[in-house]
Motif scaffolding. Structure first.
Motif, PDB file in Angstrom:
ATOM      1  N   UNK A 160       0.828  -1.206   0.000  1.00 31.29           N
ATOM      2  CA  UNK A 160       0.000   0.000   0.000  1.00 31.29           C
ATOM      3  C   UNK A 160       0.865   1.259   0.000  1.00 31.29           C
ATOM      4  N   UNK A 161       1.926   1.260   0.810  1.00 35.48           N
ATOM      5  CA  UNK A 161       2.803   2.432   0.896  1.00 35.48           C
ATOM      6  C   UNK A 161       3.641   2.588  -0.360  1.00 35.48           C
ATOM      7  N   UNK A 162       4.142   1.473  -0.883  1.00 33.41           N
ATOM      8  CA  UNK A 162       4.979   1.523  -2.082  1.00 33.41           C
ATOM      9  C   UNK A 162       4.203   2.042  -3.283  1.00 33.41           C
ATOM     10  N   UNK A 163       2.957   1.572  -3.414  1.00 30.17           N
ATOM     11  CA  UNK A 163       2.134   1.941  -4.565  1.00 30.17           C
ATOM     12  C   UNK A 163       1.099   2.996  -4.172  1.00 30.17           C
ATOM     13  N   UNK A 164       1.570   4.005  -3.451  1.00 31.73           N
ATOM     14  CA  UNK A 164       0.705   5.055  -2.926  1.00 31.73           C
ATOM     15  C   UNK A 164      -0.109   5.722  -4.033  1.00 31.73           C
ATOM     16  N   UNK A 165       0.494   5.949  -5.185  1.00 34.08           N
ATOM     17  CA  UNK A 165      -0.220   6.631  -6.262  1.00 34.08           C
ATOM     18  C   UNK A 165      -1.417   5.816  -6.743  1.00 34.08           C
ATOM     19  N   UNK A 166      -1.231   4.504  -6.830  1.00 34.26           N
ATOM     20  CA  UNK A 166      -2.335   3.653  -7.265  1.00 34.26           C
ATOM     21  C   UNK A 166      -3.478   3.679  -6.256  1.00 34.26           C
ATOM     22  N   UNK A 167      -3.159   3.428  -4.992  1.00 40.41           N
ATOM     23  CA  UNK A 167      -4.221   3.361  -3.987  1.00 40.41           C
ATOM     24  C   UNK A 167      -4.899   4.718  -3.795  1.00 40.41           C
ATOM     25  N   UNK A 168      -4.121   5.780  -3.761  1.00 41.03           N
ATOM     26  CA  UNK A 168      -4.719   7.109  -3.604  1.00 41.03           C
ATOM     27  C   UNK A 168      -5.581   7.458  -4.816  1.00 41.03           C
ATOM     28  N   UNK A 169      -5.128   7.043  -6.004  1.00 39.03           N
ATOM     29  CA  UNK A 169      -5.912   7.293  -7.207  1.00 39.03           C
ATOM     30  C   UNK A 169      -7.244   6.579  -7.193  1.00 39.03           C
TER      31      UNK A 169
END
Length: 437
Positions: A160-169
């Motif tokens: 979740x932290x590594x792929x912050x842009x994906x999850x936030x998007x």
């Protein structure tokens, strides 16, 4: 979010396969449709998800594919990222209304309300994310695709932290669309994910499901990613469920919860569960509507194989959970992520309401491994889409609750899918037979 722009409005109709089909129309045309009705080509009820025509009594060469009357669904629509609005459509009164998934769900909900019950539902979807565009995936023959993450790690905060842009998007998209999420997290296999939509009343639950799922796929493609909701896209890995959480209400009172009763379940809840279980095998074509759907329903892959139930038991077809009036609900686990949410809602609610009408008592809840449960033959699920379509066509319950016209038409649409599959040569056949036989 772009500046508001209402010169053109995007309209979308949900077809039998759960796909949104529609078009942009001018503001003037949209306002005209709001006042009365508009029209849409009847072919959307006469072809499959790849626009291949199949034999049916509603639309075809025999009648020249006439237009059907459609209307704008009630509500303020959804503001899109480009600033324009999106509105759902549904079939207006006429022959198409008997086949329209949204109208079908509305009719079942209305029968429930006449019995004194309102429904709340929440859809949750499992899906796989690949670092592929649709073009690159096709060029690879949909094999050896690059998963979003190199390994599985369910609920991983690292992911979740590594792929912050994906999850936030994904979270921002849900907020923009007015389709609020309760949860979003990585699942147990490489690239596997799950989101849960906040429960909503009646049709709104299915509306949110189809809108978020569609526009999330579009958002993913804009990022160079493919969000795949196939029931089982990869051999040897778990498939993608479209689990549906359902509760009944009478005003502000949950009709499922009784603190003093066994398992906290009212008699109404027990009868609803009884109906869900009894009619589940007959309605499986609506829960598992594709050839691929049935590869998911296998022991050991987090998907049920027969109609059983348990208290907070994920190996069963029905998982009952919640310890209060606010949380008491039934999770219907057979539906796949490829199922049409309106048809899932219609099928499940109709079966549960039939259980209340017929006072169907469920067996005792299962405490152990649901895959080891010895079920009577009538409780086992169909093994294929062909068998499921036949079971649906022969279901008296489905005809009473969903209508003869819908049952016949949907069964034909599934038989057309079976015929298309039967005519194709699979990778498995080539690998097994090409050289050796």
């Amino acid at each position: 979010m772009a500046q508001e722009n209402d010169d053109f409005i995007l309209l979308g109709y949900v077809d039998l396969d759960g796909l949104l089909r529609g078009k942009y129309v001018s503001r003037e045309k949209f306002q005209s449709w709001q006042k009365s009705t508009g029209t849409f080509c009847s072919a959307v009820l006469g072809w499959d998800m790849r626009d291949e025509l199949y034999d049916n009594a509603h639309s075809g060469w025999f009648n020249g594919f006439p237009d059907d009357p459609l209307r704008i669904a009630e509500g303020d629509g959804t503001r899109l990222a480009n600033g324009r609005r999106f509105y759902l459509m549904e079939y207006a009164d006429g022959k198409g209304a008997a086949l329209c998934p949204r109208r079908l769900a509305a009719r079942v909900l209305a029968r429930g309300e006449a019995m004194g019950f309102q429904l709340k539902a929440g859809f949750e979807y499992e899906f796989y994310v690949f670092r592929e565009t649709p073009e690159s995936a096709k060029a690879k023959g949909f094999r050896n695709l690059t998963p979003f993450s190199p390994s599985g790690s369910c609920y991983s905060i690292l992911r979740t932290a590594t792929h912050e842009n994906f999850f936030s998007g994904m979270l921002l998209l849900a907020e923009q669309l007015g389709t609020p999420l309760e949860a979003l997290h990585p699942e147990a296999f490489p690239g596997a994910m799950e989101f849960a939509l906040t429960p909503a009343a009646g049709l709104q639950a299915a509306d949110r499901a189809v809108i978020y799922k569609t526009f999330a796929k579009a958002w993913g493609q804009q990022q160079g990613l493919s969000l795949c909701f196939m029931a089982k896209p990869i051999s040897g890995m778990s498939g993608c469920g479209g689990h549906t959480h359902i509760s009944l209400w009478q005003g502000e009172h949950c009709a499922f919860f009784d603190k003093s009763a066994q398992d906290g379940l009212t008699q109404t809840a027990r009868h609803y569960i009884g109906g869900l279980l009894r009619y589940m095998p007959e309605l499986m074509a609506l829960y598992a509507p594709t050839i691929n759907s049935f590869t998911r329903l296998a022991p050991g892959f987090w998907a049920p194989t027969g109609a059983n139930w348990g208290i907070d038991n994920r190996t069963c077809a029905l998982r009952v959970l919640g310890d209060s009036g606010k949380s008491k609900r039934v999770e219907v686990r057979p539906p796949a992520a490829d199922a049409n949410p309106y048809l899932v809602l219609a099928a499940a609610h109709a079966a549960g309401l039939a259980g209340i009408e017929e006072q169907i008592e469920p067996p005792e809840p299962l405490a152990g491994n649901g895959y080891a449960d010895t079920l009577q033959a009538e409780r086992l699920f169909p093994r294929s889409l062909e068998e499921a379509a036949a079971r649906l066509r022969g279901s008296e319950m489905a005809r009473r609750w969903l209508g003869d016209a819908f049952v016949e038409h949907f069964a034909k649409s599934r038989e057309a899918e079976v015929a298309a599959h039967r005519a194709a040569v699979s990778d498995w056949e080539l690998e097994r037979y090409f050289e050796i036989i």
